[in-house]
Scaffold this motif. Structure first.
Motif, mmCIF file in Angstrom:
data_model
loop_
_atom_site.group_PDB
_atom_site.id
_atom_site.type_symbol
_atom_site.label_atom_id
_atom_site.label_comp_id
_atom_site.label_asym_id
_atom_site.label_seq_id
_atom_site.Cartn_x
_atom_site.Cartn_y
_atom_site.Cartn_z
ATOM 1 N N ILE A 249 0.853 -1.186 0.000
ATOM 2 C CA ILE A 249 0.000 0.000 0.000
ATOM 3 C C ILE A 249 0.888 1.234 0.000
ATOM 4 C CG2 ILE A 249 -1.813 1.263 1.229
ATOM 5 C CD1 ILE A 249 -2.721 -1.366 2.431
ATOM 6 N N GLN A 250 0.605 2.161 -0.914
ATOM 7 C CA GLN A 250 1.348 3.425 -0.996
ATOM 8 C C GLN A 250 0.736 4.441 -0.040
ATOM 9 O OE1 GLN A 250 3.985 4.083 -3.049
ATOM 10 N NE2 GLN A 250 3.941 1.940 -3.711
ATOM 11 N N LYS A 251 1.487 5.499 0.179
ATOM 12 C CA LYS A 251 0.955 6.590 1.000
ATOM 13 C C LYS A 251 -0.245 7.216 0.294
ATOM 14 C CE LYS A 251 2.565 10.401 3.820
ATOM 15 N NZ LYS A 251 1.635 10.043 4.868
ATOM 16 N N GLY A 252 -1.317 7.454 1.067
ATOM 17 C CA GLY A 252 -2.502 8.096 0.510
ATOM 18 C C GLY A 252 -3.374 7.189 -0.331
ATOM 19 N N GLU A 253 -3.046 5.907 -0.319
ATOM 20 C CA GLU A 253 -3.771 4.973 -1.168
ATOM 21 C C GLU A 253 -4.753 4.150 -0.329
ATOM 22 O OE1 GLU A 253 -1.995 2.620 -4.861
ATOM 23 O OE2 GLU A 253 -1.465 1.686 -2.971
ATOM 24 N N GLN B 272 -9.114 11.441 4.328
ATOM 25 C CA GLN B 272 -7.990 10.976 3.522
ATOM 26 C C GLN B 272 -7.440 12.108 2.650
ATOM 27 O OE1 GLN B 272 -8.699 7.849 0.549
ATOM 28 N NE2 GLN B 272 -6.795 6.931 1.252
ATOM 29 N N GLU B 273 -8.346 12.870 2.055
ATOM 30 C CA GLU B 273 -7.917 13.998 1.236
ATOM 31 C C GLU B 273 -7.100 14.988 2.060
ATOM 32 O OE1 GLU B 273 -11.347 15.798 -0.673
ATOM 33 O OE2 GLU B 273 -11.824 13.808 -1.474
ATOM 34 N N LYS B 274 -7.564 15.200 3.302
ATOM 35 C CA LYS B 274 -6.948 16.201 4.148
ATOM 36 C C LYS B 274 -5.603 15.743 4.697
ATOM 37 C CE LYS B 274 -9.110 19.111 7.665
ATOM 38 N NZ LYS B 274 -10.337 19.080 8.495
ATOM 39 N N PHE B 275 -5.515 14.500 5.142
ATOM 40 C CA PHE B 275 -4.311 14.050 5.854
ATOM 41 C C PHE B 275 -3.507 12.993 5.108
ATOM 42 C CE2 PHE B 275 -7.455 15.246 9.163
ATOM 43 C CZ PHE B 275 -6.763 16.287 9.739
ATOM 44 N N HIS B 276 -3.928 12.626 3.908
ATOM 45 C CA HIS B 276 -3.225 11.613 3.102
ATOM 46 C C HIS B 276 -3.021 10.294 3.828
ATOM 47 C CE1 HIS B 276 -2.601 14.609 0.098
ATOM 48 N NE2 HIS B 276 -2.189 15.436 1.041
ATOM 49 N N PHE B 277 -4.057 9.835 4.504
ATOM 50 C CA PHE B 277 -3.989 8.521 5.133
ATOM 51 C C PHE B 277 -3.906 7.438 4.079
ATOM 52 C CE2 PHE B 277 -7.079 10.295 8.431
ATOM 53 C CZ PHE B 277 -6.063 10.653 9.279
ATOM 54 N N SER B 278 -3.372 6.292 4.506
ATOM 55 C CA SER B 278 -3.531 5.081 3.710
ATOM 56 C C SER B 278 -4.545 4.205 4.433
ATOM 57 C CB SER B 278 -2.206 4.335 3.612
ATOM 58 O OG SER B 278 -1.221 5.205 3.120
ATOM 59 N N TYR B 279 -5.433 3.591 3.666
ATOM 60 C CA TYR B 279 -6.416 2.699 4.282
ATOM 61 C C TYR B 279 -6.254 1.283 3.764
ATOM 62 C CZ TYR B 279 -9.349 6.777 5.607
ATOM 63 O OH TYR B 279 -9.839 7.933 6.139
ATOM 64 N N ASN C 8 -8.382 2.317 -4.403
ATOM 65 C CA ASN C 8 -7.530 2.486 -5.572
ATOM 66 C C ASN C 8 -7.164 1.137 -6.149
ATOM 67 O OD1 ASN C 8 -6.448 4.690 -3.356
ATOM 68 N ND2 ASN C 8 -6.836 5.524 -5.389
ATOM 69 N N LYS C 9 -6.978 0.163 -5.241
ATOM 70 C CA LYS C 9 -6.749 -1.192 -5.727
ATOM 71 C C LYS C 9 -7.463 -2.185 -4.831
ATOM 72 C CE LYS C 9 -2.137 -1.339 -3.713
ATOM 73 N NZ LYS C 9 -0.718 -1.261 -4.100
ATOM 74 N N VAL C 10 -7.669 -3.367 -5.365
ATOM 75 C CA VAL C 10 -8.508 -4.338 -4.685
ATOM 76 C C VAL C 10 -7.826 -5.702 -4.686
ATOM 77 C CG1 VAL C 10 -10.776 -5.449 -4.663
ATOM 78 C CG2 VAL C 10 -10.564 -3.131 -5.527
ATOM 79 N N GLY C 11 -7.896 -6.385 -3.544
ATOM 80 C CA GLY C 11 -7.447 -7.767 -3.468
ATOM 81 C C GLY C 11 -8.640 -8.651 -3.153
ATOM 82 N N VAL C 12 -8.734 -9.795 -3.819
ATOM 83 C CA VAL C 12 -9.825 -10.728 -3.540
ATOM 84 C C VAL C 12 -9.237 -11.932 -2.830
ATOM 85 C CG1 VAL C 12 -11.673 -12.128 -4.520
ATOM 86 C CG2 VAL C 12 -11.006 -10.002 -5.633
ATOM 87 N N MET C 13 -9.803 -12.260 -1.678
ATOM 88 C CA MET C 13 -9.289 -13.398 -0.915
ATOM 89 C C MET C 13 -10.258 -14.563 -0.941
ATOM 90 S SD MET C 13 -7.350 -11.965 2.437
ATOM 91 C CE MET C 13 -6.839 -13.607 2.951
ATOM 92 N N TYR C 14 -9.710 -15.744 -0.929
ATOM 93 C CA TYR C 14 -10.524 -16.949 -0.822
ATOM 94 C C TYR C 14 -9.751 -17.960 -0.007
ATOM 95 C CZ TYR C 14 -13.659 -20.738 -2.078
ATOM 96 O OH TYR C 14 -14.567 -21.763 -2.029
#
Lengths: 326, 335
Positions: free
Chosen positions: A41-45, A204-211, A226-232
């Motif tokens: 995960i990137q910063k702000g992503e 997130q816009e204000k503080f550039h969190f990553s979630y 921004n990106k997605v992982g699918v788990m099974y």
């Protein structure tokens, strides 16, 4: 590019196996909740993690925060391998990594006032002194859309959506960089879900969190990530940028999962070609050999039984683990 | 209005309140709707809007502290509101089947699956033990449970959530009910299992020519299953219409707000409904949605709006639609 250099958080081949009680003479069994998951995960992503219940997505979130000690693999935060850090060594990282929990009814201490709940992380990390601290608590309360006079109330006086905001304010108190949101909206009503999602996006816009946004609500994940992982069954089976994932999904499980999502539009719902899966998810204590999905996969072949498919690059924005695609 | 003879269920001015230590909670405050034969009606609304209480009132399954008032609840011509508990027995679980939200708690953990399906068959259909056994296995097979003879001997905790909900459906449908009430039947389930269960309900509805009332907060589920929708809020009906009318010709600001809260295909910002639902201990005098409504006028807070009929099936309770208000303000675009 889905994997860029210098990510804020990098997870490498993470495994979390829980030991189950064995009998006196029987061999102890293991529940393989997470079995080899890698992503960054990137910063702000925002990275969305989706899957059915029991697929290990919550365990991934908790293991990253070292609430569980991983069986193997690495968690690298801002260039430092924190996997083997002791509680003491982890302490400065606790300030940077926070969590918002699923159930706003059980994640707040009923005997603490809202003010003291939000103040606690400030106390623990010794931030802001005296009057400044009270001002900070007030600021946080307003940031998440509550009123300053709510400070002296107790959690039971609030609705689910308001409690979730208190949980968000608590996570934000010490200005973290990275927040694990574990199903933050699943316990809330539709009209309130949108309120909470908007708060998360604004902050997130204000503080550039990553979630790391863990959810089974695929349409909300599409909206926020921004990106997605699918788990099974403990495996990451597909991992792509959000555009790629929703337009060009490849894994048979992802396809059936996406097609099962109800569409709130009668015309589109009627046109939706559903791929309905048969049966239930197998038990993670006795997972199938080879590909975890093969028991429900309509295209399973001999190779799926024999070998575990590895996550392979399809293009720069897209990785998938399926024998039939390589 | 639709043909009255074709209505399986007609609820007229239903009011249900609960006497609690805090005072009287007015959960349902005078609602009127109907269910046609062989149709699927969806009831949407947020938690606490009174949708589940409405269904429990129809089934007469309310607790002792509840008070039910209604002009009538006509089921196939019989007034359920006037029946005693004993008189309700041949209807509950026989002519009206019900599926509850939580399959983990709505099955009895002390009895095997088999006993729980056989029970209504023996009671309502007067089947012998052997006949009930045969029919129960057939039902389990019909709802897609593999190896039904073995499952008959198992207890609920041995089954997964999806399987338990299938068992619930088997129990609800085994007496071939004319009306199936499904209260959030898929909320506790994963999307893939949800799709299976919804398809199963549709198939069984066709097979037995039943009507369905589907209660849910998920507009997506309703769009795929129901032909007509009732939108509830604060114990009242806000809007009622065909699925197309509700989704494409939305008339009530609350319905519009609900639709705007769910993510679209774009990254556009969501438009939430601000505020929280009203407290039904002290329900507001006027429109229950007024406090959260972008278009609320002084009138809305004072007087409860009446229904405006928009088409034969479509009606909404909002002052913006009232001819006199329209004349003054012109057409207000709510979406």
């Amino acid at each position: 590019m889905i994997e860029k250099p210098n990510p804020l958080l990098q997870v490498e081949d993470l495994r979390m196996h829980f030991k189950l009680k064995g009998g006196l003479f029987s061999k102890a069994k293991f529940l393989k909740a997470v079995d080899g998951v890698s992503f960054s995960i990137q910063k702000g992503e925002t990275m969305g993690l989706v899957g059915e219940s029991g697929c290990g997505k919550t365990t991934v979130g908790r293991t990253i925060l070292k609430l569980y000690h991983p069986t193997s693999g690495k968690v690298i935060y801002d260039g430092n391998d924190i996997t083997e850090y002791s509680d003491k060594e982890m302490f400065p990282y606790r300030k940077k990594m926070q969590m918002i929990f699923q159930d706003p009814y059980t994640s707040l201490d009923p005997r603490m006032t809202v003010g003291s709940i939000i103040e606690l992380p400030l106390k623990v990390h010794n931030l802001y002194q005296g009057k400044d601290r009270q001002d900070r608590v007030r600021e946080l309360i307003q940031m998440v859309g509550l009123k300053p006079d709510h400070i002296n109330r107790y959690p039971h006086e609030f609705s689910g959506g308001q409690r979730q905001r208190i949980g968000i304010a608590r996570a934000l108190a010490i200005e973290p960089e990275f927040i694990v949101c574990d199903e933050p909206i699943s316990a809330l009503d539709v009209s309130i879900q949108a309120q909470v999602i908007n708060i998360l996006e604004e902050l997130q816009e204000k503080f550039h969190f990553s979630y790391l946004f863990i959810s089974h609500d695929l349409s909300m994940v599409k909206h926020i990530s921004n990106k997605v992982g699918v788990m099974y069954l403990g495996h990451l089976i597909e991992y792509a940028s959000v555009e790629e994932m929703y337009q060009n999904m490849q894994h048979p499980y992802t396809k059936s999962l996406m097609s099962a999502v109800p569409i709130a539009d009668p015309k589109k719902a009627a046109a939706n070609q559903r791929v309905i899966l048969q049966g239930d998810v197998p038990s993670p204590i006795h997972p199938p050999s080879g590909c975890p999905f093969r028991t429900r996969c309509p295209h399973a072949k001999k190779i799926c039984e024999d070998q575990v498919p590895q996550l392979k690059k399809l293009n720069d924005d897209h990785m998938v683990a399926c024998h039939l695609l390589s | 209005m639709s043909d009255e003879k074709n209505n399986l269920l007609e609820v007229n001015n239903l009011k249900t309140s609960f006497h609690t230590s805090d005072g009287i909670v007015r959960s349902v405050r005078g609602i009127t709707f109907h269910v046609e034969r062989e149709e699927s009606l969806g009831i949407v609304g947020e938690s606490g809007c009174g949708k589940s209480v409405t269904m429990l009132s129809i089934m007469r399954l309310l607790e002792d502290n509840a008070q039910l008032e209604a002009d009538s609840i006509l089921f196939d011509g019989e007034d359920l509101a006037k029946k005693t508990k004993k008189e309700m027995r041949p209807i509950q679980g026989n002519r009206i089947g019900m599926i509850f939200q939580d399959p983990m708690t709505s099955l009895n953990p002390l009895f095997t699956i088999g006993e729980q399906i056989k029970n209504p068959l023996k009671r309502h259909q007067n089947l012998s033990g052997k006949e009930a056994q045969k029919k129960a296995i057939q039902m389990l097979e019909l709802v897609g449970i593999p190896d039904p003879a073995k499952r008959m001997r198992q207890y609920p905790h041995e089954l997964s959530g999806g399987m338990r909900q299938r068992v619930m459906i088997a129990i609800a449908m085994c007496c071939e009910p004319e009306l199936l009430i499904a209260d959030e039947p898929t909320t506790a389930l994963d999307v893939t299992i949800q799709a299976q269960i919804l398809d199963l309900m549709k198939d069984l509805k066709k097979k037995y020519h039943s009507s369905i009332i589907l209660i849910t907060h998920d507009l997506g589920v309703i769009a795929g299953v129901c032909s007509r929708i009732v939108v509830m809020y604060g114990g009242l009906i806000m809007e009622e219409g065909t699925t197309e009318e509700i989704f494409y010709q939305t008339a009530h600001p609350y319905t519009a707000g609900l639709l705007a809260s769910i993510p679209k295909d774009t990254k556009e910002k969501l438009v939430p409904i601000t505020g929280t639902p009203p407290d039904l201990l002290n329900p507001p005098k006027g429109c229950p949605f007024a406090a959260r409504c972008k278009y609320a006028m002084k009138l809305c807070k004072e007087v409860q709006p009446e229904f405006t009929q928009l088409s034969t099936q479509h009606r909404a309770a909002c002052w913006l639609l009232h001819p006199a208000v329209k004349q003054k303000l012109g057409e207000v675009k709510i979406r």
